[in-house]
Design a protein around this motif. Structure first.
Motif, mmCIF file in Angstrom:
data_model
loop_
_atom_site.group_PDB
_atom_site.id
_atom_site.type_symbol
_atom_site.label_atom_id
_atom_site.label_comp_id
_atom_site.label_asym_id
_atom_site.label_seq_id
_atom_site.Cartn_x
_atom_site.Cartn_y
_atom_site.Cartn_z
ATOM 1 N N UNK A 285 0.831 -1.207 0.000
ATOM 2 C CA UNK A 285 0.000 0.000 0.000
ATOM 3 C C UNK A 285 0.864 1.256 0.000
ATOM 4 N N UNK A 286 1.996 1.212 0.695
ATOM 5 C CA UNK A 286 2.889 2.368 0.711
ATOM 6 C C UNK A 286 3.516 2.578 -0.657
ATOM 7 N N UNK A 287 3.868 1.493 -1.338
ATOM 8 C CA UNK A 287 4.382 1.612 -2.703
ATOM 9 C C UNK A 287 3.336 2.229 -3.632
ATOM 10 N N UNK A 288 2.091 1.813 -3.475
ATOM 11 C CA UNK A 288 1.033 2.382 -4.305
ATOM 12 C C UNK A 288 0.830 3.862 -4.004
ATOM 13 N N UNK A 289 0.940 4.233 -2.730
ATOM 14 C CA UNK A 289 0.859 5.642 -2.360
ATOM 15 C C UNK A 289 1.965 6.427 -3.045
ATOM 16 N N UNK A 290 3.190 5.902 -3.000
ATOM 17 C CA UNK A 290 4.310 6.589 -3.642
ATOM 18 C C UNK A 290 4.073 6.731 -5.145
ATOM 19 N N UNK A 291 3.526 5.694 -5.747
ATOM 20 C CA UNK A 291 3.230 5.752 -7.191
ATOM 21 C C UNK A 291 2.241 6.866 -7.492
ATOM 22 N N UNK A 292 1.197 6.993 -6.662
ATOM 23 C CA UNK A 292 0.207 8.057 -6.873
ATOM 24 C C UNK A 292 0.843 9.436 -6.674
ATOM 25 N N UNK A 293 1.690 9.554 -5.663
ATOM 26 C CA UNK A 293 2.351 10.837 -5.428
ATOM 27 C C UNK A 293 3.239 11.231 -6.608
ATOM 28 N N UNK A 294 3.949 10.278 -7.158
ATOM 29 C CA UNK A 294 4.807 10.550 -8.309
ATOM 30 C C UNK A 294 3.966 10.954 -9.517
ATOM 31 N N UNK A 295 2.823 10.287 -9.700
ATOM 32 C CA UNK A 295 1.921 10.642 -10.801
ATOM 33 C C UNK A 295 1.395 12.065 -10.630
ATOM 34 N N UNK A 296 0.996 12.410 -9.409
ATOM 35 C CA UNK A 296 0.542 13.777 -9.122
ATOM 36 C C UNK A 296 1.629 14.786 -9.481
ATOM 37 N N UNK A 297 2.849 14.501 -9.068
ATOM 38 C CA UNK A 297 3.946 15.436 -9.333
ATOM 39 C C UNK A 297 4.167 15.618 -10.823
ATOM 40 N N UNK A 298 4.023 14.541 -11.583
ATOM 41 C CA UNK A 298 4.228 14.638 -13.020
ATOM 42 C C UNK A 298 3.105 15.344 -13.744
ATOM 43 N N UNK A 299 1.877 15.218 -13.223
ATOM 44 C CA UNK A 299 0.710 15.735 -13.944
ATOM 45 C C UNK A 299 0.237 17.110 -13.487
ATOM 46 N N UNK A 300 0.518 17.472 -12.251
ATOM 47 C CA UNK A 300 -0.127 18.661 -11.678
ATOM 48 C C UNK A 300 0.829 19.773 -11.261
ATOM 49 N N UNK A 301 2.136 19.547 -11.367
ATOM 50 C CA UNK A 301 3.076 20.552 -10.872
ATOM 51 C C UNK A 301 4.214 20.764 -11.861
ATOM 52 N N UNK A 302 4.722 21.988 -11.847
ATOM 53 C CA UNK A 302 5.967 22.299 -12.538
ATOM 54 C C UNK A 302 7.015 22.541 -11.466
ATOM 55 N N UNK A 303 7.909 21.583 -11.313
ATOM 56 C CA UNK A 303 8.885 21.655 -10.225
ATOM 57 C C UNK A 303 10.258 21.241 -10.739
ATOM 58 N N UNK A 304 11.276 21.762 -10.085
ATOM 59 C CA UNK A 304 12.642 21.349 -10.378
ATOM 60 C C UNK A 304 12.902 20.019 -9.678
ATOM 61 N N UNK A 305 13.420 19.054 -10.422
ATOM 62 C CA UNK A 305 13.549 17.689 -9.926
ATOM 63 C C UNK A 305 14.957 17.427 -9.412
ATOM 64 N N UNK A 306 15.021 16.787 -8.249
ATOM 65 C CA UNK A 306 16.279 16.329 -7.666
ATOM 66 C C UNK A 306 16.161 14.828 -7.408
ATOM 67 N N UNK A 307 17.235 14.113 -7.695
ATOM 68 C CA UNK A 307 17.247 12.670 -7.458
ATOM 69 C C UNK A 307 17.337 12.419 -5.959
ATOM 70 N N UNK A 308 16.284 11.848 -5.390
ATOM 71 C CA UNK A 308 16.258 11.637 -3.937
ATOM 72 C C UNK A 308 17.238 10.562 -3.484
ATOM 73 N N UNK A 309 17.815 9.836 -4.441
ATOM 74 C CA UNK A 309 18.778 8.795 -4.104
ATOM 75 C C UNK A 309 20.224 9.294 -4.160
ATOM 76 N N UNK A 310 20.421 10.531 -4.614
ATOM 77 C CA UNK A 310 21.777 11.070 -4.787
ATOM 78 C C UNK A 310 22.455 11.300 -3.440
ATOM 79 N N UNK A 311 23.747 11.012 -3.386
ATOM 80 C CA UNK A 311 24.499 11.192 -2.148
ATOM 81 C C UNK A 311 24.581 12.661 -1.735
#
Length: 328
Positions: A285-311
């Motif tokens: 369920x948490x993975x599905x939540x993250x998927x929805x959040x990522x979809x929202x970010x792609x469809x509804x916002x103009x934002x500068x993207x940073x790789x959250x996995x970067x050191x």
């Protein structure tokens, strides 16, 4: 640059801003938003505002992934612990609370930093709220009864026929939002997406820097999610929910108990699934939540993207924020 020096610089530069600055730090669950926000608060004259529909509930600490009490004492967060888990909180109330917080922070000479993963709240703040029909308890009861008979995936299919755009961004088991979207269709004779598109959009009077923390590898985010859910279990999510059920008059259909983690733990405590199954369902369920959040970010916002996995994530975000404050 030290916090004092940056504060002085921001004060000197503020007259050059056509509007007072504010920062939005968005991202899916487990993307490291809180850690980055706390680091920024150590370096810069920012004050944190939580944008999280679970953290508004008092005593829901472990499952809502709130910072610990020592951290909150050192770096306060606004819009945390606002209401009882017996109550409901809406996007409209968030907008009112957030705008009040923004005004107070700006008046105190600091920069608001709004951080969280509830994309509906971010969208409502930036684009305003549509004039939607109020809740109809009788109709909601009918929708819930039909969902109990047919299942929420079937209700999702029904919504897809009435409002394809809204259905596309909702998970087939997101009962709370599916119920509301179907309710709106029945009450207004129009789809939620139509009403949202027709609503006036007046952004609040701030110069926003919108930043999104997104994973370059989805599998790595999934691994983080599993580790974090296991950490919540070890920290005592089971006991926390038991205490909540003793203290408050809770039912599984309340918004607080529909939150990921609490919902699955409730079912395990009721004996409807084993604890190992609860863990697997909670992680899924948490993975599905993250998927929805990522979809929202792609469809509804103009934002500068940073790789959250970067050191160097924190340093990269900090440099961008400092550049934003220095160049406007």
């Amino acid at each position: 640059m030290t916090s004092a020096a940056m504060s002085s610089a921001v004060s000197a530069l503020r007259p050059n801003f056509p509007l007072p600055p504010a920062i939005l730090l968005m991202g899916p669950t487990a993307s490291g938003k809180t850690a980055v926000a706390l680091a920024l608060a150590e370096r810069l004259p920012v004050e944190l505002v939580s944008v999280d529909s679970a953290q508004v509930f008092r005593d829901m600490d472990i499952g809502a992934a709130k910072p610990d009490r020592a951290t909150l004492a050192r770096i306060p967060h606004r819009l945390i612990d606002l209401i009882s888990p017996e109550e409901s909180y809406s996007a409209a109330r968030f907008c009112a609370d957030a705008l009040a917080a923004l005004a107070e922070i700006t008046a105190a000479g600091k920069i608001p930093l709004l951080v969280g993963g509830t994309m509906l709240y971010f969208r409502a703040l930036l684009h305003g709220l549509a004039e939607l029909p109020p809740a109809d308890c009788a109709l909601r009861a009918e929708i819930d009864a039909e969902a109990a008979r047919l299942g929420w995936p079937a209700m999702h299919a029904r919504l897809a026929a009435l409002d394809p755009a809204t259905a596309a961004r909702l998970h087939p088991t997101d009962s709370q939002r599916l119920q509301r979207a179907l309710e709106i269709c029945h009450l207004s004779g129009r789809s939620m997406s139509e009403l949202l598109a027709a609503s006036p959009r007046q952004p609040p009077p701030y110069a926003f820097l919108s930043l999104a923390l997104l994973p370059s590898e989805r599998a790595a985010l999934h691994a983080r999610i599993a580790r974090r859910f296991d950490a919540m279990l070890l920290a005592g999510l089971d006991d926390e929910l038991r205490r909540l059920r003793e203290k408050y008059a809770l039912t599984p259909d309340l918004p607080s108990m529909r939150c990921v983690g609490y919902r699955q733990m409730w079912e395990a405590q009721e004996g409807r699934m084993s604890y190992p199954e609860m863990r697997e369902r909670g992680i899924y369920a948490t993975r599905q939540l993250a998927k929805r959040q990522i979809t929202w970010l792609g469809n509804s916002f103009t934002a500068e993207i940073f790789d959250c996995l970067a050191d160097d994530l924190t340093d990269a975000v900090s440099r961008r924020v400092e550049g934003f404050l220095s160049s406007n």
